[in-house]
Write a protein that holds these residues in place. Structure first.
Motif, PDB file in Angstrom:
ATOM      1  N   SER A 167      45.455  35.750  30.894  1.00 29.24           N
ATOM      2  CA  SER A 167      45.384  35.590  32.347  1.00 29.24           C
ATOM      3  C   SER A 167      44.090  36.198  32.881  1.00 29.24           C
ATOM      4  O   SER A 167      43.875  37.417  32.755  1.00 29.24           O
ATOM      5  N   PRO A 168      43.228  35.407  33.484  1.00 26.42           N
ATOM      6  CA  PRO A 168      41.953  35.933  33.991  1.00 26.42           C
ATOM      7  C   PRO A 168      42.093  37.100  34.954  1.00 26.42           C
ATOM      8  O   PRO A 168      41.233  37.995  34.961  1.00 26.42           O
ATOM      9  N   VAL A 169      43.158  37.134  35.762  1.00 23.61           N
ATOM     10  CA  VAL A 169      43.282  38.233  36.731  1.00 23.61           C
ATOM     11  C   VAL A 169      43.362  39.585  36.039  1.00 23.61           C
ATOM     12  O   VAL A 169      43.076  40.622  36.668  1.00 23.61           O
ATOM     13  N   ASN A 170      43.719  39.590  34.768  1.00 27.77           N
ATOM     14  CA  ASN A 170      43.840  40.856  34.048  1.00 27.77           C
ATOM     15  C   ASN A 170      42.526  41.320  33.429  1.00 27.77           C
ATOM     16  O   ASN A 170      42.492  42.373  32.781  1.00 27.77           O
ATOM     17  N   TYR A 171      41.450  40.540  33.628  1.00 35.28           N
ATOM     18  CA  TYR A 171      40.148  40.911  33.077  1.00 35.28           C
ATOM     19  C   TYR A 171      39.117  41.179  34.173  1.00 35.28           C
ATOM     20  O   TYR A 171      37.917  41.254  33.888  1.00 35.28           O
ATOM     21  N   VAL A 172      39.579  41.342  35.384  1.00 33.37           N
ATOM     22  CA  VAL A 172      38.661  41.634  36.488  1.00 33.37           C
ATOM     23  C   VAL A 172      38.115  43.049  36.325  1.00 33.37           C
ATOM     24  O   VAL A 172      38.872  44.003  36.118  1.00 33.37           O
ATOM     25  N   ARG A 173      36.803  43.171  36.423  1.00 31.18           N
ATOM     26  CA  ARG A 173      36.137  44.465  36.276  1.00 31.18           C
ATOM     27  C   ARG A 173      34.707  44.326  36.780  1.00 31.18           C
ATOM     28  O   ARG A 173      34.234  43.207  37.049  1.00 31.18           O
ATOM     29  N   GLU A 174      34.006  45.409  36.875  1.00 31.14           N
ATOM     30  CA  GLU A 174      32.597  45.371  37.245  1.00 31.14           C
ATOM     31  C   GLU A 174      31.794  44.726  36.124  1.00 31.14           C
ATOM     32  O   GLU A 174      32.173  44.790  34.947  1.00 31.14           O
ATOM     33  N   GLY A 175      30.673  44.119  36.494  1.00 34.43           N
ATOM     34  CA  GLY A 175      29.755  43.581  35.498  1.00 34.43           C
ATOM     35  C   GLY A 175      30.065  42.176  35.033  1.00 34.43           C
ATOM     36  O   GLY A 175      29.414  41.683  34.104  1.00 34.43           O
ATOM     37  N   LEU A 176      31.022  41.506  35.657  1.00 35.03           N
ATOM     38  CA  LEU A 176      31.314  40.120  35.291  1.00 35.03           C
ATOM     39  C   LEU A 176      30.212  39.198  35.783  1.00 35.03           C
ATOM     40  O   LEU A 176      29.509  39.506  36.754  1.00 35.03           O
TER      41      LEU A 176
END
Length: 319
Positions: free
Chosen positions: A233-242
């Motif tokens: 699930s993409p929402v679980n990989y949200v972080r700075e530097g994307l």
């Protein structure tokens, strides 16, 4: 004529051509000239095997310049179909605006649910990034400038391809089959994602009000299906530097809830990640009319230009 107006005219010309419209003109427009000389400028290399898994060969099609004067930025296109259907060939017409912008295009197929359940499709698309890195010199590709795009399940896969780090372990199947020697090449670098109405929370599609049969089929009877769904699930990989993310979504989409786009944007905004949401008022699951489609492509080209892509328009290059 600006690059944006040329690209918009190109898309309109493609629609008219498919409909059998258009009359002979005494003098070709820049768009018509580009279409007429497209075969002189680009070559197509179909059905190249980029990865083998589950007893099948995953294939991709390449659209690259015949006489490049340097490595070209890459558009990695991923088809939709709910992870259970679809094929790369159906997206050929959607490549044209990116060819006009000067991109090389890598159009990928991947394992569907009847071959392998989740997370196979995610793994395959991550392996396509490593294939680009390994073969960049051979095909004149700039592996440091890859834009990933797709629609629906392809939108989801464009997000996972650009957002999931190697540390997550979903690209371990990409390793070359060897007992010794150097480690596999690092993946190509994703510098932007263009997500057309992609699923952002797969868990949300398995049960409850947003349950969808295609998601249930993709996860099947895996005993840890919720864990796997969360892992892809993409929402679980949200972080700075994307990489910068542009999402396109109709607010009346019956197949992928519009709230998926809003939820992703809210999480990206919360960490300060560069992103935009282009909403099509009253829009469904694709099927946008000509005016809506042209506005979308103008948005895409503006978005890419603001993030340094591409370097130039193909109409300004020599064949």
């Amino acid at each position: 004529m600006s690059r944006h107006s040329i690209a918009a005219a190109l898309l309109a010309a493609a629609v008219l051509t498919l409909a059998g419209a258009g009359a002979a003109q005494a003098q070709l427009s820049p768009t018509s000239s580009f279409l007429a000389t497209l075969d002189n400028a680009y070559r197509v290399i179909p059905n190249v095997t980029y990865h083998e898994a589950s007893g099948v060969e995953n294939k991709l099609d390449l659209y690259v310049r015949r006489n490049p004067d340097g490595p070209a930025p890459v558009l990695l296109m991923i088809h939709g179909g709910g992870w259970v259907g679809g094929q790369k060939e159906t997206y050929t017409m959607r490549l044209l605006p990116y060819l006009e912008m000067g991109f090389a295009v890598v159009n990928v197929g991947y394992r569907l649910a009847d071959v392998a359940l989740a997370p196979a499709a995610v793994e395959d698309c991550l392996c396509a990034l490593r294939w680009i890195a390994r073969n960049a010199e051979q095909y004149g590709l700039d592996a440091s400038r890859v834009v990933v795009t797709g629609m629906s399940a392809g939108g989801h896969l464009s997000l996972t391809t650009g957002m999931i780090p190697s540390a997550a372990g979903l690209d371990r199947q990409c390793a070359a089959r060897a007992f010794s020697g150097p480690r596999p090449a690092d993946p190509a670098t994703v510098v932007a994602i263009v997500n057309w109405y992609g699923i952002t929370d797969v868990v949300d599609m398995l049960d409850g009000p947003n349950v969808k049969g295609y998601a249930v089929e993709w996860l099947g009877s895996l005993p840890n299906r919720v864990e796997v769904a969360s892992r892809v699930s993409p929402v679980n990989y949200v972080r700075e530097g994307l990489p910068p993310i542009l999402t396109i979504h109709g607010d009346d989409d019956p197949i992928v809830p519009y709230e998926h786009a809003v939820r992703l944007k809210d999480r990206l905004d919360a960490v300060g990640a560069a992103n935009e949401l282009h909403t099509v008022p009253g829009g469904g699951h694709g099927g946008f009319d000509d005016e809506e489609t042209l506005a979308i492509y103008e948005k895409i080209f503006d978005f890419l230009a603001r993030h340094g892509l591409p370097a130039r328009s193909a109409t300004n290059q020599q064949n």
